[in-house]
Design a protein around this motif. Structure first.
Motif, short mmCIF file in Angstrom:
data_model
loop_
_atom_site.label_atom_id
_atom_site.label_comp_id
_atom_site.label_asym_id
_atom_site.label_seq_id
_atom_site.Cartn_x
_atom_site.Cartn_y
_atom_site.Cartn_z
N ARG A 1 6.03 17.37 3.85
CA ARG A 1 6.73 18.65 3.70
C ARG A 1 7.57 18.66 2.42
N GLU B 1 7.39 21.84 0.39
CA GLU B 1 8.12 22.94 1.05
C GLU B 1 9.61 22.82 0.80
N ALA C 1 10.60 23.55 -2.83
CA ALA C 1 10.59 24.99 -3.10
C ALA C 1 11.86 25.63 -2.53
N ALA C 2 12.27 25.20 -1.35
CA ALA C 2 13.46 25.76 -0.72
C ALA C 2 14.71 25.40 -1.54
#
Length: 33
Positions: A17, A20, A23-24
């Motif tokens: 992850r 992900e 990006a967050a």
């Protein structure tokens, strides 16, 4: 900064992850900037 360290630890524990989370983090940094 503490939040960023927590995220980094999550990335280490969950490499799948990582994209992900990165990006967050980028979104949060842009919002804070």
């Amino acid at each position: 900064e503490l939040k960023n360290w927590k995220v980094l630890r999550k990335i280490r524990s969950c490499p799948g992850r990582a994209a992900e989370l990165v990006a967050a983090v980028q979104t949060l940094m842009i919002a804070n900037a």
